[in-house]
Design a protein around this motif. Structure first.
Motif, PDB file in Angstrom:
ATOM      1  N   UNK A 131      22.262   0.667  88.933  1.00  0.00           N
ATOM      2  CA  UNK A 131      21.872   1.793  89.455  1.00  0.00           C
ATOM      3  C   UNK A 131      21.969   2.642  90.879  1.00  0.00           C
ATOM      4  N   UNK A 132      22.635   3.320  91.263  1.00  0.00           N
ATOM      5  CA  UNK A 132      22.419   4.164  92.267  1.00  0.00           C
ATOM      6  C   UNK A 132      21.712   3.975  93.941  1.00  0.00           C
ATOM      7  N   UNK A 133      20.506   3.507  92.789  1.00  0.00           N
ATOM      8  CA  UNK A 133      19.693   3.011  94.327  1.00  0.00           C
ATOM      9  C   UNK A 133      20.162   1.787  94.956  1.00  0.00           C
ATOM     10  N   UNK A 134      21.034   0.855  94.233  1.00  0.00           N
ATOM     11  CA  UNK A 134      21.653  -0.410  94.722  1.00  0.00           C
ATOM     12  C   UNK A 134      23.408   0.201  95.479  1.00  0.00           C
ATOM     13  N   UNK A 135      23.206  -0.176  96.729  1.00  0.00           N
ATOM     14  CA  UNK A 135      24.571   0.180  97.125  1.00  0.00           C
ATOM     15  C   UNK A 135      24.894  -0.960  97.861  1.00  0.00           C
ATOM     16  N   UNK A 136      26.207  -1.249  97.922  1.00  0.00           N
ATOM     17  CA  UNK A 136      27.007  -2.345  98.696  1.00  0.00           C
ATOM     18  C   UNK A 136      28.356  -1.531  99.919  1.00  0.00           C
ATOM     19  N   UNK A 140      31.483   2.226 100.888  1.00  0.00           N
ATOM     20  CA  UNK A 140      31.106   1.630  99.940  1.00  0.00           C
ATOM     21  C   UNK A 140      31.605   2.021  98.373  1.00  0.00           C
ATOM     22  N   UNK A 141      30.805   0.896  98.140  1.00  0.00           N
ATOM     23  CA  UNK A 141      31.774   0.410  97.091  1.00  0.00           C
ATOM     24  C   UNK A 141      31.087   0.855  95.997  1.00  0.00           C
ATOM     25  N   UNK A 142      31.373   1.813  94.873  1.00  0.00           N
ATOM     26  CA  UNK A 142      31.404   2.651  93.849  1.00  0.00           C
ATOM     27  C   UNK A 142      31.913   2.243  92.330  1.00  0.00           C
ATOM     28  N   UNK A 143      30.477   3.457  91.864  1.00  0.00           N
ATOM     29  CA  UNK A 143      31.443   2.319  90.249  1.00  0.00           C
ATOM     30  C   UNK A 143      31.912   2.889  89.486  1.00  0.00           C
ATOM     31  N   UNK A 144      32.551   3.242  88.671  1.00  0.00           N
ATOM     32  CA  UNK A 144      33.388   4.081  87.510  1.00  0.00           C
ATOM     33  C   UNK A 144      32.733   3.282  85.913  1.00  0.00           C
ATOM     34  N   UNK A 145      32.047   4.141  85.355  1.00  0.00           N
ATOM     35  CA  UNK A 145      31.835   3.114  84.147  1.00  0.00           C
ATOM     36  C   UNK A 145      32.578   4.098  82.895  1.00  0.00           C
TER      37      UNK A 145
END
Length: 794
Positions: free
Chosen positions: A223-228, A59-64
């Motif tokens: 958003x947490x709901x938008x996942x790839x 899963x592609x996750x984001x680190x801000x």
């Protein structure tokens, strides 16, 4: 030979009924808990392991990267598409957008049925079902969700919506906005998956439902709901992809955003366990549960050893006769081991029976999907025989070795002493072991219970009692105005406010802020709370300085909290009247509210703003007089249905929403409480065996003491001081270990209790009371025995 062993074992156990029942009871409790924990841990370790290509799924996750790094399991809407277009690492890429608690209606049904779907829906790209294995019962895997306004539903949902009617081609309506045609049926979801949505909709229709999520140019919000999800090609390592992600941001971001927005791959196997990305349970908790299972089975086995060696003196003559008649030591050893095996077998059968009958209650209490088909579980079928052999060996090897080693001459003359039966020091050590484990669990229970009490009773900075919130199907101005007026007229309604969220809520929206005349944005985001002019009074928020918001449908003014003022480096008074640009919308700061907890106590208080923005209002909060709660809730229903006739009337209490922040913590508390109680019960059985052994050994000594003038209190102290010493030793071992473990657990909370001396004193007091009640009867009986009879016993 083995048949003969079994016959003798059955006779021996029948002859010593109290000994047998005590051991069976203790082992049954220990085995039941261990099997339950094994099934629980196995379930979590097996989540989403059924996907055939699981080793290549990520899963592609984001680190801000702001002042503090913010982690999100999702990302900006276009990130999955960009990865698919820019790189050749992936065999398949699919985006999925989830919305929970949605309303589905059947517009073509005679009564236009409506259903509230708690797990919600998911807009998914077609390749989602080529990456994850959710097989279709009906439909073509290669064509589903390729056309706009099409849907997939599970067999269970299809039956719920349409009964026995064929669902293919039927129309469902989402939130009274969009219609979708069912083109396929998914097989029902397995229990061991975190993907609980049972309705999938074509991703190409997302822009019509949620323009933000369907915007492929929207890179500056996520958003947490938008996942790839990504299925890597064979031979492609995630490290290589993550290295490429280092330059990925350069293409789509400028300036500080390049360093701020960073992406990486998260393995499918890590999703369930990683708390940074909303994992369901950490592996640390699974290790803790496994350790508790080991503790419980050690406690039960120690209890068996204690009782068996205490019973050994009563069987000395039996052993002497057997040896005189030609029994070898190894034969006697196996005889006693088979006796142990028989007890363990009975206990294991009772444990499985107990677990089977209590499973519905256990599943609802702990909310775990453990199957009752024990004999269809291959892992359990492998575990049970190995577990049986382990317990038999742990429990029976040492007593069997001791009993088989008795010398026949000494046994027949009655000269076998406690030294020959393993020694009193051994039993002391076993009791210390049991009560060390018990006190560890008691201290753990007390710490978790006090922390949970702290979360319930500590002032969060706002009112949460007797407030219900209802999700708004629309924020059309005239409808909301009418709803507000009608609710306010009802007897029992004290306050009404439109808002985006309650003061404390999960899944908050955060935005950049540019303050006053500063040219650069701050290196942190500001949590956004949309609320009308009644927001402060409805939730009881305290205004420290300045004034409240004026009524408005758009953003004109901001209220900020103390934390934001401090981060801006301005006093509460100095910030009043200054402008702020938040979410690219300029407004004037008109007031500062006292800090309140905007999330659970696991996290700190975030910088936060409150503003009027009616097109963001998606909830209405109603403060109700607690004295007439039920009637007021009933009165709200017809007003709601008149305003929204096509929607379901459902409300949620704010205090219950907040309690859900700590669901996992409450389950941990419940588990530890249960296991601590069982450990204490098993420990008491061992303690009772030890005091029984002591009274047998000290019968003549007690008689002599009473003849010489000892009182009943003196005799009771003769036994009591021994156990007081053992419990003190157990406490000295357990206390530092428990402090270290529970202090580590409390580090998960920013706001937490201190582990005070009172917790340890209470743990000792509980153990002492239980121990006193356990040994009291047997000791008192020995103290009251006629000394003449006591002196004749030897």
């Amino acid at each position: 030979m083995i048949r003969n062993y079994w016959k003798i074992a059955i006779r021996s156990l029948k002859r010593n009924k109290v000994y047998t029942l005590t051991n069976v009871f203790g082992l049954t409790l220990g085995i039941t808990c261990t099997i339950f924990i094994f099934s629980l841990v196995k379930h979590h370790l097996n989540v989403d392991t059924f996907h055939t290509k699981k080793d290549r799924i990520y899963r592609i996750v984001t680190e801000d990267h702001l002042e503090q790094t913010v982690y999100s399991p999702g990302g900006p809407p276009p990130v999955g598409k960009a990865f698919r277009d820019d790189y050749t690492f992936a065999e398949k890429v699919a985006r999925v957008f989830v919305r929970r608690e949605r309303m589905i209606s059947l517009p073509l049904s005679p009564d236009k049925q409506k259903f509230q779907v708690e797990e919600g829906i998911a807009f998914a790209e077609p390749d989602f079902f080529h990456i994850l294995d959710f097989p279709l019962a009906r439909g073509n895997k290669n064509t589903v969700l390729t056309e706009p306004k099409t849907a997939l539903v599970t067999e269970r949902i299809a039956k719920r919506f349409f009964g026995e009617t064929d669902p293919i081609g039927k129309i469902i309506r989402l939130d009274n906005k969009l219609d979708f045609r069912i083109d396929g049926i998914l097989q029902d979801l397995p229990e061991n998956t975190d993907r609980r949505q049972e309705i999938y909709l074509s991703f190409s229709s997302l822009k019509d439902y949620n323009p933000w999520a369907g915007n492929d140019d929207n890179w500056l919000s996520y958003a947490d709901e938008m996942q790839s999800f990504v299925l890597l090609k064979p031979g492609i390592s995630p490290a290589k992809v993550n290295e490429a992600f280092r330059t990925f941001s350069n293409k789509y971001y400028e300036g500080d955003y390049v360093k701020e927005y960073q992406f990486r791959l998260q393995p499918l196997s890590d999703i369930h366990f990683n708390p940074d990305f909303d994992g369901k349970i950490s592996k640390t908790n699974l290790w803790a549960l496994s350790l508790i299972a080991i503790f419980l089975i050690i406690t039960a086995s120690v209890n068996f050893v204690n009782l068996a060696t205490a019973q050994a003196l009563n069987r000395a003559k039996e052993i002497g006769i057997r040896k005189t008649l030609g029994s070898f030591r190894n034969q006697l050893f196996w005889q006693f081991l088979i006796e142990t095996a028989l007890i363990v077998l009975i206990a294991m059968i009772l444990a499985l029976t107990l677990l089977y009958w209590t499973l519905p209650f256990v599943k609802s209490l702990f909310e775990v999907p453990i199957t009752s088909n024990f004999f269809q579980d291959n892992h359990l079928l492998l575990f049970l025989p190995l577990f049986f052999l382990l317990i038999t060996f742990l429990s029976g090897a040492y007593p069997g070795f001791i009993l088989a080693g008795f010398q026949p001459v000494l046994a027949l003359k009655g000269k076998i002493s406690q030294r020959h039966a393993g020694g009193f020091s051994l039993r002391r050590g076993l009791v210390v072991t049991q009560f060390t484990i018990s006190q560890l669990l008691i201290i753990g229970t007390l710490v978790v219970a006090y922390q949970m009490q702290f979360t319930r009773q500590t002032d969060m900075g706002f009112s949460k009692d007797a407030i219900v919130t209802l999700s708004l199907p629309t924020n059309e101005k005239s409808t909301l105005s009418t709803l507000h007026s009608e609710f306010s007229r009802l007897a029992g309604v004290e306050k009404v406010s439109f808002c985006t969220q309650a003061p404390a809520s999960e899944g908050s929206s955060s935005f950049e802020i540019v303050y006053d005349t500063r040219t650069e944005k701050e290196n942190y985001d500001v949590v956004f709370r949309g609320g009308d002019e009644q927001y402060l009074s409805t939730f009881g928020l305290e205004l420290l300085t300045g004034r409240n918001l004026y009524p408005s449908d758009t953003v004109r003014e901001y209220l900020i909290n103390e934390t934001l003022a401090k981060k801006l480096g301005v006093s509460n008074e100095g910030v009043i009247g200054k402008n702020a640009l938040i979410n690219d919308t300029k407004g004037t700061i008109v007031g500062v509210v006292k800090d309140f907890h905007n999330q659970s106590f696991h996290t700190g208080i975030d910088p936060l703003c409150i503003t009027t923005q009616s097109n963001w209002y998606n909830r209405i909060a109603v403060k109700i007089n607690p004295s007439d709660l039920r009637h007021t809730l009933e009165a709200l229903a017809p007003v709601w249905k008149e305003a929204f006739p096509d929607h379901v009337y459902e409300y949620d209490f704010l205090d219950e929403q907040i309690a859900r922040f700590y669901e996992q913590d409450y389950r941990i508390l419940l588990l530890i409480q249960t296991f601590a109680g069982i450990a204490i019960i098993i420990g008491c059985l061992g303690l009772y065996g030890l005091v029984s052994f002591m009274t047998t050994q000290k019968t003549k000594e007690v008689g002599v003491r009473k003849v010489l003038g000892a009182s009943i209190r003196n005799i009771l102290w003769l036994y009591g001081k021994e156990f007081a010493r053992l419990l003190l030793i157990a406490f000295l071992i357990a206390a530092p270990v428990a402090w270290w473990i529970m202090n580590s657990w409390l580090e998960n909370f920013v706001y937490r209790i201190n582990i005070s001396a009172g917790i340890f004193i209470m743990a000792v007091a509980i153990t002492s009371v239980v121990a006193t009640l356990t040994v009291g009867y047997r000791s008192l009986k020995a103290a009251l025995m006629n000394p003449v009879k006591s002196l004749r016993t030897e």
